[in-house]
Design a protein around this motif. Sequence first.
Motif, PDB file in Angstrom:
ATOM      1  N   LYS A 165      -3.464  13.830   5.249  1.00  0.00           N
ATOM      2  CA  LYS A 165      -4.151  13.969   6.546  1.00  0.00           C
ATOM      3  C   LYS A 165      -5.482  13.193   6.602  1.00  0.00           C
ATOM      4  CE  LYS A 165      -1.499  17.445   8.353  1.00  0.00           C
ATOM      5  NZ  LYS A 165      -0.311  16.929   7.662  1.00  0.00           N
ATOM      6  N   PRO A 166      -5.435  11.865   6.435  1.00  0.00           N
ATOM      7  CA  PRO A 166      -6.690  11.098   6.503  1.00  0.00           C
ATOM      8  C   PRO A 166      -7.298  11.149   7.903  1.00  0.00           C
ATOM      9  CG  PRO A 166      -4.796   9.628   6.591  1.00  0.00           C
ATOM     10  CD  PRO A 166      -4.250  11.009   6.326  1.00  0.00           C
ATOM     11  N   LYS A 167      -8.615  10.968   7.953  1.00  0.00           N
ATOM     12  CA  LYS A 167      -9.297  10.882   9.255  1.00  0.00           C
ATOM     13  C   LYS A 167      -9.341   9.432   9.726  1.00  0.00           C
ATOM     14  CE  LYS A 167     -10.793  15.147  10.209  1.00  0.00           C
ATOM     15  NZ  LYS A 167     -11.869  15.712   9.422  1.00  0.00           N
ATOM     16  N   ILE A 168      -9.171   8.503   8.741  1.00  0.00           N
ATOM     17  CA  ILE A 168      -9.111   7.072   9.088  1.00  0.00           C
ATOM     18  C   ILE A 168      -7.905   6.454   8.398  1.00  0.00           C
ATOM     19  CG2 ILE A 168     -10.185   4.785   8.744  1.00  0.00           C
ATOM     20  CD1 ILE A 168     -12.912   6.101   8.908  1.00  0.00           C
ATOM     21  N   VAL A 169      -7.109   5.715   9.173  1.00  0.00           N
ATOM     22  CA  VAL A 169      -6.092   4.849   8.564  1.00  0.00           C
ATOM     23  C   VAL A 169      -6.669   3.435   8.663  1.00  0.00           C
ATOM     24  CG1 VAL A 169      -3.777   3.882   8.782  1.00  0.00           C
ATOM     25  CG2 VAL A 169      -4.140   6.344   9.088  1.00  0.00           C
ATOM     26  N   LEU A 170      -6.890   2.830   7.491  1.00  0.00           N
ATOM     27  CA  LEU A 170      -7.612   1.551   7.440  1.00  0.00           C
ATOM     28  C   LEU A 170      -6.682   0.401   7.052  1.00  0.00           C
ATOM     29  CD1 LEU A 170     -10.418   0.076   7.454  1.00  0.00           C
ATOM     30  CD2 LEU A 170     -10.531   0.572   5.011  1.00  0.00           C
ATOM     31  N   ALA A 171      -6.601  -0.584   7.930  1.00  0.00           N
ATOM     32  CA  ALA A 171      -5.884  -1.817   7.604  1.00  0.00           C
ATOM     33  C   ALA A 171      -6.920  -2.862   7.180  1.00  0.00           C
ATOM     34  CB  ALA A 171      -5.095  -2.294   8.810  1.00  0.00           C
ATOM     35  N   GLY A 172      -6.436  -3.992   6.672  1.00  0.00           N
ATOM     36  CA  GLY A 172      -7.376  -5.061   6.315  1.00  0.00           C
ATOM     37  C   GLY A 172      -7.389  -5.311   4.831  1.00  0.00           C
ATOM     38  N   PHE A 173      -7.881  -6.501   4.453  1.00  0.00           N
ATOM     39  CA  PHE A 173      -7.704  -6.955   3.069  1.00  0.00           C
ATOM     40  C   PHE A 173      -8.642  -8.106   2.725  1.00  0.00           C
ATOM     41  CE2 PHE A 173      -4.684  -8.742   6.112  1.00  0.00           C
ATOM     42  CZ  PHE A 173      -5.060 -10.068   6.091  1.00  0.00           C
ATOM     43  N   SER A 174      -8.710  -8.366   1.403  1.00  0.00           N
ATOM     44  CA  SER A 174      -9.456  -9.527   0.890  1.00  0.00           C
ATOM     45  C   SER A 174      -8.535 -10.528   0.228  1.00  0.00           C
ATOM     46  CB  SER A 174     -10.434  -9.094  -0.205  1.00  0.00           C
ATOM     47  OG  SER A 174     -11.394  -8.275   0.308  1.00  0.00           O
ATOM     48  N   ALA A 175      -7.380 -10.046  -0.225  1.00  0.00           N
ATOM     49  CA  ALA A 175      -6.504 -10.923  -1.014  1.00  0.00           C
ATOM     50  C   ALA A 175      -5.044 -10.616  -0.682  1.00  0.00           C
ATOM     51  CB  ALA A 175      -6.772 -10.723  -2.496  1.00  0.00           C
ATOM     52  N   TYR A 176      -4.704 -10.748   0.572  1.00  0.00           N
ATOM     53  CA  TYR A 176      -3.330 -10.509   1.018  1.00  0.00           C
ATOM     54  C   TYR A 176      -3.018 -11.645   1.987  1.00  0.00           C
ATOM     55  CZ  TYR A 176       0.621  -8.136   3.297  1.00  0.00           C
ATOM     56  OH  TYR A 176       1.856  -7.818   3.802  1.00  0.00           O
ATOM     57  N   SER A 177      -1.847 -12.236   1.834  1.00  0.00           N
ATOM     58  CA  SER A 177      -1.612 -13.503   2.541  1.00  0.00           C
ATOM     59  C   SER A 177      -0.583 -13.414   3.669  1.00  0.00           C
ATOM     60  CB  SER A 177      -1.153 -14.554   1.520  1.00  0.00           C
ATOM     61  OG  SER A 177      -0.005 -14.082   0.845  1.00  0.00           O
ATOM     62  N   ARG A 178      -0.240 -12.197   4.041  1.00  0.00           N
ATOM     63  CA  ARG A 178       0.731 -12.048   5.132  1.00  0.00           C
ATOM     64  C   ARG A 178       0.136 -11.264   6.291  1.00  0.00           C
ATOM     65  NH1 ARG A 178       4.392 -15.954   4.375  1.00  0.00           N
ATOM     66  NH2 ARG A 178       5.405 -15.825   2.353  1.00  0.00           N
ATOM     67  N   GLU A 179       0.832 -11.299   7.433  1.00  0.00           N
ATOM     68  CA  GLU A 179       0.373 -10.508   8.573  1.00  0.00           C
ATOM     69  C   GLU A 179       0.811  -9.063   8.396  1.00  0.00           C
ATOM     70  OE1 GLU A 179      -0.153 -12.477  12.756  1.00  0.00           O
ATOM     71  OE2 GLU A 179       1.849 -12.898  12.003  1.00  0.00           O
ATOM     72  N   LEU A 180      -0.031  -8.154   8.844  1.00  0.00           N
ATOM     73  CA  LEU A 180       0.326  -6.734   8.775  1.00  0.00           C
ATOM     74  C   LEU A 180       1.078  -6.349  10.046  1.00  0.00           C
ATOM     75  CD1 LEU A 180      -3.156  -5.439   7.551  1.00  0.00           C
ATOM     76  CD2 LEU A 180      -1.097  -5.742   6.155  1.00  0.00           C
ATOM     77  N   ASP A 181       1.865  -5.281   9.934  1.00  0.00           N
ATOM     78  CA  ASP A 181       2.538  -4.758  11.122  1.00  0.00           C
ATOM     79  C   ASP A 181       1.559  -3.785  11.812  1.00  0.00           C
ATOM     80  OD1 ASP A 181       4.071  -3.432  12.995  1.00  0.00           O
ATOM     81  OD2 ASP A 181       5.879  -3.423  11.740  1.00  0.00           O
ATOM     82  N   TYR A 182       0.740  -4.334  12.690  1.00  0.00           N
ATOM     83  CA  TYR A 182      -0.349  -3.555  13.286  1.00  0.00           C
ATOM     84  C   TYR A 182       0.142  -2.298  13.992  1.00  0.00           C
ATOM     85  CZ  TYR A 182      -3.407  -7.568  12.428  1.00  0.00           C
ATOM     86  OH  TYR A 182      -4.136  -8.565  11.839  1.00  0.00           O
ATOM     87  N   GLN A 183       1.279  -2.433  14.675  1.00  0.00           N
ATOM     88  CA  GLN A 183       1.774  -1.284  15.440  1.00  0.00           C
ATOM     89  C   GLN A 183       2.043  -0.096  14.517  1.00  0.00           C
ATOM     90  OE1 GLN A 183       1.797  -1.806  18.942  1.00  0.00           O
ATOM     91  NE2 GLN A 183       1.485   0.388  18.561  1.00  0.00           N
ATOM     92  N   LYS A 184       2.558  -0.406  13.326  1.00  0.00           N
ATOM     93  CA  LYS A 184       2.870   0.700  12.394  1.00  0.00           C
ATOM     94  C   LYS A 184       1.584   1.431  11.986  1.00  0.00           C
ATOM     95  CE  LYS A 184       7.406   0.028  10.697  1.00  0.00           C
ATOM     96  NZ  LYS A 184       7.922  -1.336  10.702  1.00  0.00           N
ATOM     97  N   PHE A 185       0.508   0.680  11.737  1.00  0.00           N
ATOM     98  CA  PHE A 185      -0.761   1.317  11.360  1.00  0.00           C
ATOM     99  C   PHE A 185      -1.248   2.253  12.468  1.00  0.00           C
ATOM    100  CE2 PHE A 185      -0.882  -2.094   8.295  1.00  0.00           C
ATOM    101  CZ  PHE A 185      -1.584  -1.561   7.224  1.00  0.00           C
ATOM    102  N   VAL A 186      -1.208   1.721  13.702  1.00  0.00           N
ATOM    103  CA  VAL A 186      -1.722   2.501  14.833  1.00  0.00           C
ATOM    104  C   VAL A 186      -0.839   3.734  15.048  1.00  0.00           C
ATOM    105  CG1 VAL A 186      -2.144   2.441  17.326  1.00  0.00           C
ATOM    106  CG2 VAL A 186      -2.823   0.503  15.893  1.00  0.00           C
ATOM    107  N   ASP A 187       0.475   3.545  14.943  1.00  0.00           N
ATOM    108  CA  ASP A 187       1.390   4.674  15.155  1.00  0.00           C
ATOM    109  C   ASP A 187       1.173   5.757  14.103  1.00  0.00           C
ATOM    110  OD1 ASP A 187       2.402   3.356  17.306  1.00  0.00           O
ATOM    111  OD2 ASP A 187       4.258   2.697  16.325  1.00  0.00           O
ATOM    112  N   ILE A 188       1.040   5.334  12.842  1.00  0.00           N
ATOM    113  CA  ILE A 188       0.850   6.323  11.770  1.00  0.00           C
ATOM    114  C   ILE A 188      -0.474   7.064  11.981  1.00  0.00           C
ATOM    115  CG2 ILE A 188       0.436   6.593   9.274  1.00  0.00           C
ATOM    116  CD1 ILE A 188       2.540   4.293   8.882  1.00  0.00           C
TER     117      ILE A 188
END
Length: 420
Positions: A165-188
């Motif tokens: 039960k996190p209060k923040i779901v955090l996307a983003g990176f320093s060393a990842y070379s692909r696009e994230l599935d943004y919708q999945k982050f927001v939905d979760i």
Amino acid sequence: MYDFIKKQDKEVYTALWGEEERERDGLELIPSENYVSKAVREAQGSILTNKYSEGYPGKRYYGGQPFTDMAEVAAIERAKKLFGARFANVQPHSGANANIAMYFALLNPGDTLLGMDLSHGGHLTHGHPVTYITKFFNFVRYQMKNVETGEIDYDEMRATAKKHKPKIVLAGFSAYSRELDYQKFVDIAREVGAYSVIDIAHIAGLIAGGAAKNPFDFGFDVMTSTTHKTLRGPRGGLILIRESEEIAKKVDKAVFPGLQGGPLMHVIAAKAVAFGEALHPNFKTYTAQILKNAKAMEAVFRAGKVRMIAGGTSNHLILADVFGSLGIPGKEAEEVLDRAGITLNKNVIANDTRSPMDPSGIRFGTPAITTRGFKEKESARVAELMLMALQGRADKVILTTINSEVKALAQAHPITDSFV
Ligand SMILES: Cc1ncc(COP(=O)(O)O)c(C=O)c1O
């Protein structure tokens, strides 16, 4: 240049000229670095460094603010326009400060945040145990499911979110070379009642220039960023709020007086100048070229049979397993390439068998060489030179020859004063 420093401080003068020459003659492949315009440097070296401006435009603690307000309002309005945000705070001194302020704005001590594992691409400030923020908040992690494709394990991420039960779901990176599935982050995040936040430090310029998707289009609540990487501004931080005035107020309070003192008004003026440059149509062309150049380097590494984490790149950076593919530890690869005039950094890779101080990987990217005017042809040549240097590392003559070609390439593409 540096005439006054020359007269009064030989030591600093020598350091500044040394760096001028290093940047002029070498190739910068650290994916979080860039060359700023003279206009950005002028603003950063300007008179605004003299002024105390605690507070926000129109609500300062000290008098004499008409021009600091003008600069900060310009930075805020331009940032909002660039990223489609309703609110922006341009005062964080750095990306780390932006993240810490965001945590204190949205979390209470003891609350949980779900972020990316450092060895899978996340940043130290996303909850690495060496950082003090882990004394205040509880961090749980998600990882890639498939290191060869870069696919994130979204099922595991959802399960972890439901469990902790996190209060923040955090996307983003320093060393990842692909696009994230943004919708999945927001939905979760919505499923578990968390804020959805993304740290766009690395890809802010790509988003601003339209070369990457804008996370706000998928409903993220907040974006944190640096201003000095792909965004090509002064060293600093930024917090953007898509819509919520309540979040914006909490963020403002957390930055000042919660965390920082007086804002760096000279840096804020330089941020305004950089955001103005990013709004220019040329910036679109620039960011599209960053991606093309990364693809050109990827092709050379693929042909050279060097394993790339996530199988290659869809953004500005590549993480290569030089130990696994060439038997060269990351630290040694960094040193060899440094001798050849190419600067990049050793980097831990997912499931690394080596230590963080001497990991298996190297990380490199194209924002800075693209600013110099490199296109696909030159970028591919740089990748070839990298492989030649790594393979011929024991041979001084080879390294000297490569160094001469690197210098010639750099000098043929000088760092110009103006990028608009
Ligand atoms: C994703 C991410 N967030 C935050 C930061 C921290 O930025 P700064 O070095 O300005 O504190 C970085 C820097 O590398 C980063 O890559």
